[in-house]
Design an enzyme around this catalytic site. Structure first.
Site, PDB file in Angstrom:
ATOM      1  N   CYS A 175       0.720  -1.225   0.036  1.00 51.76           N
ATOM      2  CA  CYS A 175      -0.151  -0.054   0.034  1.00 51.76           C
ATOM      3  C   CYS A 175       0.733   1.150  -0.030  1.00 51.76           C
ATOM      4  O   CYS A 175       1.697   1.525  -0.944  1.00 51.76           O
ATOM      5  CB  CYS A 175      -0.962  -0.112   1.146  1.00 51.76           C
TER       6      CYS A 175
ATOM      7  N   GLU B 172      -1.642  -8.827   4.164  1.00 50.11           N
ATOM      8  CA  GLU B 172      -1.634  -9.344   5.826  1.00 50.11           C
ATOM      9  C   GLU B 172      -2.866  -9.334   6.358  1.00 50.11           C
ATOM     10  O   GLU B 172      -2.747  -9.934   7.517  1.00 50.11           O
ATOM     11  CB  GLU B 172      -0.732  -8.105   6.359  1.00 50.11           C
TER      12      GLU B 172
ATOM     13  N   HIS C 115      -3.689  -5.296   0.633  1.00 54.80           N
ATOM     14  CA  HIS C 115      -2.973  -5.690   2.226  1.00 54.80           C
ATOM     15  C   HIS C 115      -3.183  -6.865   2.005  1.00 54.80           C
ATOM     16  O   HIS C 115      -4.161  -7.591   2.426  1.00 54.80           O
ATOM     17  CB  HIS C 115      -3.702  -5.064   3.098  1.00 54.80           C
TER      18      HIS C 115
END
Ligand code: XMP
Length: 523
Positions: free
Chosen positions: A85, A181, A179
């Site tokens: 990002c 994660e 993202h």
């Protein structure tokens, strides 16, 4: 200061709410990782000698004046870099590409679920994604890359982000606009695993046992021959922190258990048994109920309650530390969710949601340094660490209990009488949950005592008494939570028992709110 591991990934933090999730995904891939704020990343880089670098997201925007940059040394190092990002955008900017602000033009940003289309092969997709496929990812960005830096190619796109994933295989630089994660990017963890193993060449054999050893060494280095005092709350976190510290420095540690009168049924006795009898750790028990109740009288604002309890705790510690001959360090079982939800936007990452007792209530006058060995862990990782330290499953599996205790489960004024009522209802609820074999399936279950009286009828008599709320949620890290869907018959049984057995309660309701938009605790 931490020890350099054989294989470490350095995560450069630009202040995203979810930076810690990157560390967690890297650890799940069996590789040690450390997070360093962007302005300390150069020092961390030299100290850790990482195998690769991940750049986090950020609340800032690359085009904004004064927004953070990655230290140049990481680009000069020749090491693999994954930018996520803001990390992708800052890397693009620093390497000669263009990032545009979302505030001008047609692009208003891209938030939430999106689908990327894989356009070219990439090492990050090994064993995961094929060209032509579409996959769910999680987006959260206002700005976007409009021209990538020389050497990159596009390997995946979304409608809102033509540069959803870019790669420069020669330099081993990768940038994702989404993202990977967060759990809403279902394959994201594996993608991060591909980066650390296939791109950075890490073996992936790091374990919690190593983490324990590294932390023990770190605590020894930090504390030296000084004394540490540890505040036990009765919960898993402070217990694991204390046992870990005890393993590191032995009887230089004294534990203090403050009975603030806001504990659950029999909690004090359980702590005494575990620490004194089982682990043989020096333990001081302070009976501070009267003092806390006095300070809480008339306080109804949740933040004021939290601040008072946090502050009073530290005062009690200060006094006790004097009594045990002085301590230089105060140990706490602060976890990562406490840290991110407590740090203010201006101080670095994210917005204050609640002032957590462990961090928010520390008054300036506190004259001890902090030892917080669990600061970068999530709850389930703390449980693994607890098992590593010899705690049994039943203990490490205990539901979390907040530092401010029952006070944040009693909206409105907290009194001893109200605590006593709540303790009884809570004990019945948990007993029924255990009897039904549901305890381990639930992240956290507890009763709440509402500042509302309602009319009831018992044995032809009118009653006018308190309402008790029941809460039970499932979660993996306390950051998000779903309501536990009990059978109606279970809730009926608990409700009947509470109303019949607890004087002061004549109505029971079930809280059906997930997090977000609710929080797990009521205050
Ligand atoms: P919330 O209510 O913020 O809670 O959704 C998330 C998790 O954190 C626990 N919690 C605390 N733990 N000190 C703690 O040690 C605190 O001040 C505190 N406040 C909330 C809560 O029980 C849940 O597990």
């Amino acid at each position: 200061m931490s020890i350099a591991h054989e294989e470490t990934i350095l995560i450069v933090d630009f202040g995203s709410q979810v930076t810690q999730l990157i560390a967690r995904r890297v650890r799940e891939a069996g590789v040690y990782s450390e997070i360093a704020p962007f302005n300390m990343a150069e020092e961390a880089f030299h100290r850790l000698k990482p195998k690769g670098i991940i750049l986090s997201g950020s609340p800032a925007g690359v085009p904004d004046e004064g927004s953070p940059r990655a230290p140049e040394v990481i680009f000069e190092s020749g090491l693999p870099i994954l930018g996520i990002c803001y990390g992708q955008q800052v890397m693009t900017h620093q390497l000669g590409g263009t990032v545009e602000s979302g505030s001008g033009g047609d692009f208003g940003g891209e938030f939430g679920r999106a689908f990327i289309e894989i356009s070219e092969e990439c090492v990050l997709f090994d064993g995961l994604w094929q060209v032509g496929e579409k996959h769910q990812v999680w987006m959260s960005h206002g700005d976007k890359v409009t021209e990538f830096a020389p050497g990159f190619r596009i390997v995946a796109t979304t409608e809102g982000a033509p540069f959803a994933l870019i790669a420069d295989d020669e330099r081993r630089y990768y940038g994702t606009q989404f993202h990977p994660e967060v759990v809403h990017t279902p394959d994201g963890g594996k993608m991060i695993g591909n980066f650390v193993r296939h791109v950075c060449g890490c073996a992936g054999d790091w374990t919690m046992a190593e983490y324990k050893d590294a932390k023990i060494a770190e605590i020894r280095e930090q504390v030296g021959d000084k004394k540490v005092i540890c505040g036990l709350s009765g919960g898993v976190d402070s217990s694991v922190a204390a046992i870990l510290i005890h393993e590191a420095i032995g009887d230089q540690l004294t534990c203090v258990f403050v009975d603030h009168g806001l504990l659950r049924m029999n909690e004090r006795e359980q702590v005494e048994t575990l620490f004194r009898d089982h682990y043989n750790i020096p333990l001081v028990v302070v009976d501070a109920e009267a003092r806390f109740m006095k300070g809480l009288a008339g306080v109804t604002d949740p933040e004021k309650k939290r601040k008072f309890i946090g502050g009073e705790f530290i005062e009690v510690f200060d006094e006790e530390s004097g009594r045990v001959g002085g301590a230089d360090f105060l140990a706490q079982g602060t976890l990562y969710p406490d840290v991110i939800e407590s740090v203010s936007f201006t101080g670095g990452p994210s917005v204050t949601i609640k002032s957590h007792h462990n961090v928010g209530g520390l008054p300036e006058r506190m004259n001890m340094k902090l030892v917080e060995p669990l600061r970068e862990l999530f709850k389930d990782e703390v449980r693994d660490l607890g098992r590593e330290l010899g705690l049994n499953d039943q203990f490490v599996g205990r539901h979390p209990f907040p530092g401010p205790g029952l006070a944040i489960r009693i909206p409105g004024e907290v009194t001893k009488e109200r605590c006593d009522i709540l303790r009884k209802a809570d004990a019945i609820y948990l007993e029924e949950i255990r009897n039904a074999g549901l305890y381990d399936a639930i992240w956290q279950a507890f009763a709440v005592l509402l500042p509302v009286k309602t009319v009831g009828v018992m044995g032809d008599q009118r009653t006018y008494d308190n309402v008790c709320g029941l809460r039970a949620v499932t979660s993996t890290d306390g950051m998000t939570a779903d309501v536990y869907p009990f059978d109606a018959s279970f809730l009926t049984r608990v409700s009947t028992r509470i109303v019949n057995e607890v004087k002061g309660i004549n109505r029971v309701v079930y809280d059906y709110t997930s997090k977000p938009p609710g929080t797990i605790e009521w205050e």
